[in-house]
Scaffold this motif. Sequence first.
Motif: not given
Length: 321
Positions: A223-229, A164-174, A87-90
């Motif tokens: 991938v750096n972002q994914l590791i941080g996720l 949890a998923v919505v919060g992480l996705s919103l943050n990850e998308a930015a 969701l974050g990547l999309f």
Amino acid sequence: MSESLGSAVPLSTTEPRPAAAQRVLPLRHPGRWIASAIVLVVVAQIVHGLATNPFFQWDRFQYWFLRPTILDGLLITLEVTLYSAVLGLFGGILLALARLSRSPVLRAVSWVYIWLFRSVPLIVVLLFLYNFSALYKTLSLGVPFGPAFLTFDESRLATDMVVAVVGLSLNEAAYAAEVVRGGILSVDQGQHEAASALGLPKSYQFRKIVFPQALRSITPNYVNQLIGLIKGTSLVFYVSLLDLFGSVQSMGSTYPGDIVPLLLVATAWYLILTSVVSVVQFYVERYYSRGALRSLPPTPLQKVRTGLRDLRARVRKEAAI
């Protein structure tokens, strides 16, 4: 005259030795050997301390490592990471396209979103969403500023997993938006011009020409972002979701004498997860390097084979000398 010539020193004694008979000695690097020895000693001391210090309780580490409660938390960590990453990547792709759009409204909204979620700490976002029902009891779909057709009870809809998923996705998308935008901008402008000259639709240009080339730049950064996720999922414990870290914290409260081995269990599992992601990153980068490099980078197995082959050749050469 002939006698003086005969008594002269033969020319062969003054000629230099053939190049093949001269042995070339390699340049010595004593500093490199000294530094390597110091590093090896330090690493050996660290390993020895980890193995012999009873404070780490490796027997308890072995007991907890595959316990069902730990594996259940690990499964929740994987689920939250998978959903949030997709969701974050999309969302990041959509935000990046909005930032690159010619519409000033889309550019402004995208910029504000990225600025906001990169400024607010993730724990604040999660706690805000966890208490979202205090602000809005119900959610509805309908005509803006008009009647509502569908109404949802927010307290039932927003489960711990959803929060949890919505919060992480919103943050990850930015963050993903900036990664994707940087990858798109890295594509040579000539590629855009060539695709436009062929009369290809904009959507086709992006899907078949621009985005595949941008992935070569996007992959290592995302991938750096994914590791941080993966590590960021440890914060979902604060919204009552028992992921890997939450399970460790819960067991640590129940068994206070096992806090250290439980933390080591969490550390080991996070190391395993990030290592798997790093391996996948290598092969994805290698795949998208086709056509950009003259030769693909060797795989770890190929590096080992090359090293062994070079070592055998060196040993044979030394034996021959």
